[in-house]
Write an enzyme that holds these catalytic residues in place. Structure first.
Site, short mmCIF file in Angstrom:
data_model
loop_
_atom_site.label_atom_id
_atom_site.label_comp_id
_atom_site.label_asym_id
_atom_site.label_seq_id
_atom_site.Cartn_x
_atom_site.Cartn_y
_atom_site.Cartn_z
N TRP A 150 0.81 -1.22 0.00
CA TRP A 150 0.00 0.00 0.00
C TRP A 150 0.84 1.27 0.00
CZ3 TRP A 150 2.03 2.13 4.22
CH2 TRP A 150 2.47 1.28 5.25
N ASN A 151 2.14 1.19 0.30
CA ASN A 151 2.89 2.43 0.54
C ASN A 151 3.17 3.23 -0.73
OD1 ASN A 151 4.61 0.24 -0.11
ND2 ASN A 151 6.38 1.25 0.80
N PRO A 175 -3.80 -5.56 -5.81
CA PRO A 175 -3.23 -4.54 -4.94
C PRO A 175 -3.63 -4.75 -3.49
CG PRO A 175 -5.20 -3.68 -5.95
CD PRO A 175 -5.02 -5.08 -6.49
N GLY A 227 6.38 -6.78 -0.72
CA GLY A 227 5.75 -6.99 0.58
C GLY A 227 6.78 -7.39 1.62
N SER A 228 6.31 -7.97 2.69
CA SER A 228 7.19 -8.33 3.79
C SER A 228 7.96 -9.61 3.49
CB SER A 228 6.38 -8.53 5.07
OG SER A 228 5.60 -9.72 4.98
N GLU A 249 10.48 -8.30 -3.90
CA GLU A 249 11.07 -7.09 -3.32
C GLU A 249 10.50 -7.02 -1.91
OE1 GLU A 249 11.13 -3.58 -1.75
OE2 GLU A 249 9.99 -2.92 -3.51
N CYS A 283 10.48 1.14 1.93
CA CYS A 283 11.34 -0.02 2.17
C CYS A 283 12.82 0.32 2.13
CB CYS A 283 11.02 -1.13 1.17
SG CYS A 283 11.17 -0.63 -0.55
N GLU A 382 13.32 -3.74 10.73
CA GLU A 382 12.74 -2.67 9.92
C GLU A 382 11.58 -2.05 10.68
OE1 GLU A 382 11.07 -2.12 5.38
OE2 GLU A 382 10.61 -3.98 6.44
#
Length: 478
Positions: A150-151, A175, A227-228, A249, A283, A382
């Site tokens: 979402w960022n 999304p 994502g994570s 990523e 990120c 993070e």
């Protein structure tokens, strides 16, 4: 807004979804702005079927025609820039200027890959067989699926859709449920540009109905995730059953090394705006600052003063320099990090909580923490928020060792005026990307991605299209 578009399946908008509706909130107020349709598993299966039909057509479309269509997508995006920036701000909370920049960077992706479509090169190798030759060519991998965070709701989609289309792949976009409107606008630009029906599809909804059918389908040959790390690990496991190609990523925990010959004011001018852009929800943002002991005092004082002066508010307000976090879960995460820092003897130089008098939305103060051990949450993990941890170091070896302790390896930064040290740092830092006296890493013409727990594959640059192509060897004997 959401009712005007909806799901995009087979070139047609569907304003109702089989899995109900998803409420979308403004993170600056916490208020619901509207509802988006949620796709059922059956609708996702239908999107896969449409993508299969679109794939047959698109892979046979001549590369120069694909390039022209990608340029048309970019033209449509330019014409809707103001509308898109406002939507990005409303869904993510980021200041409008940052939203405009994101849409511009997204447009660049389509421009760049329009030209890369014309530059899909093969090669010929001399064969051992008399009169023969070996031909190396590239072909589209097939249906791709894009899962995005979402960022950066436009940029992350553009970085996947543009190279997929350039390579000749159809694609299904899924999304984050927090930001469906931005995805709808971008998909409408693709549709209005004349990309054939079924080549690009949009599905929105819960994991059970949108994730499982895509991962289980043998027709989907490529998965791309932003994502994570935990989600990436699960996707890799789930991809194994059908041997899908994956590019990931994932998370980051970027270190910044400030050597004793750096210009402190120049570093602060660059670092503070970057750290608190999108409320730190980036990120590749700087999380841990390792500053030479000779510079650490003025650096902390300058960083703290600048962070404290930032104006928080709704992203649509012109004076706003930092907006809210995306949701309450992120606020809770920041509070846990600060509590951990206090428990480990850290000093909160500024910030550390919700802004006084701010009763609406998901705001958290720009926060600077010093005096932390390397295993504190603010350093070891993070934080994905507006928290900067600053620590001193006394030797280059110490700085490199501490910078490289993280399991992540997405981005790292170094500030120095010594050319030999610049080259040394680029070699010693364990990251897919290294910024030397700069934080500018994300550009259409440059490959973006990490190593270690930060993922695999690259997005952007000439390398980005390769993740959407198979290499074919043809042995020709005369």
């Amino acid at each position: 807004m959401y009712e005007s578009y909806g799901l995009l399946i087979g070139g047609e908008w569907r304003r109702k979804g089989g899995a109900g509706e998803i409420a979308v909130s403004d993170p600056a107020t916490g208020e619901v702005m509207g509802t988006a349709p949620a796709a059922s598993a059956e609708e996702v299966e239908e999107a896969i079927d449409c993508a299969a039909k679109g794939q047959k057509l698109w892979r046979g479309t001549q590369a120069w025609m694909r390039a022209d269509l990608l340029h048309r997508v970019a033209d449509r995006m330019v014409s809707r820039a103001e509308e898109a920036a406002r939507r990005i701000t409303l869904e993510t909370g980021k200041p409008l200027a940052q939203a405009k920049r994101e849409w511009g960077l997204s447009t660049d992706q389509f421009r760049w890959y329009a030209e890369e479509a014309r530059r899909i090169y093969g090669r010929i190798i001399e064969s051992r067989a008399p009169g023969g030759r070996v031909e190396i060519s590239h072909e589209p991998v097939g249906i791709a699926a894009a899962f995005t965070a979402w960022n950066f709701p436009a940029f992350l989609i553009a970085r996947k859709v543009a190279p997929a289309l350039a390579a000749g792949c159809s694609i299904i976009v899924r999304p984050s449920r927090e930001v469906p409107g931005t995805a709808m606008l971008l998909m409408d630009c693709v549709k209005q540009a004349g990309v054939p029906a079924g080549v690009v599809n949009l599905v929105i909804g819960p994991t059970a109905t949108t994730y499982d059918p895509i991962m289980a389908s043998p027709a989907v040959r490529k998965i791309s995730l932003t994502g994570s790390t935990a989600i990436g690990q699960q996707m890799i496991r789930d991809s194994a059953a059908t041997l899908k190609r994956v590019s990931m990523e994932l998370g980051g925990n970027a270190p910044v090394i400030v050597f004793d010959d750096a210009d402190v004011e120049q570093v602060l001018d660059l670092s503070v705006p970057v750290k608190f852009a999108n409320a730190g929800q980036v990120c590749v943002t700087a999380d841990r600052f390792y500053v030479h002991e000779r510079l650490v005092k003025p650096f902390v004082e300058g960083f703290t003063a600048r962070a404290r002066a930032l104006k928080l508010g709704h992203g649509l307000e012109e004076s706003t320099q930092m907006g809210p976090l995306i949701n309450q879960r992120r606020v809770d995460a920041m509070e846990r990090i600060v509590a951990d820092a206090k428990g480990r003897g850290g000093r909160i130089e500024t910030g550390g909580g919700r802004p006084a008098g701010q009763n609406k939305g998901f705001f958290f103060e720009p926060t600077v923490i010093t005096g932390l051990p390397d295993d504190a949450l603010a350093v070891a993990e993070e934080n994905f928020g507006p928290i900067a941890a600053i620590s001193p170091f006394d030797s280059a070896e110490e700085a490199y060792a501490r910078a490289n302790t993280s399991e992540h390896g997405l981005a790292a930064y170094v500030f120095t005026r010594e050319p030999a040290r610049m080259r040394e740092a680029a070699q010693r830092l364990e990251a897919g990307m290294v910024g030397v006296n700069s934080y500018a890493l994300a550009a259409a013409e440059a490959p973006f991605g990490g190593i270690k727990a930060s993922g695999m594959g690259r997005e952007g640059g000439a390398e980005g299209i390769l993740d959407y192509m198979n290499v074919k060897l043809t042995q020709v004997a005369v």
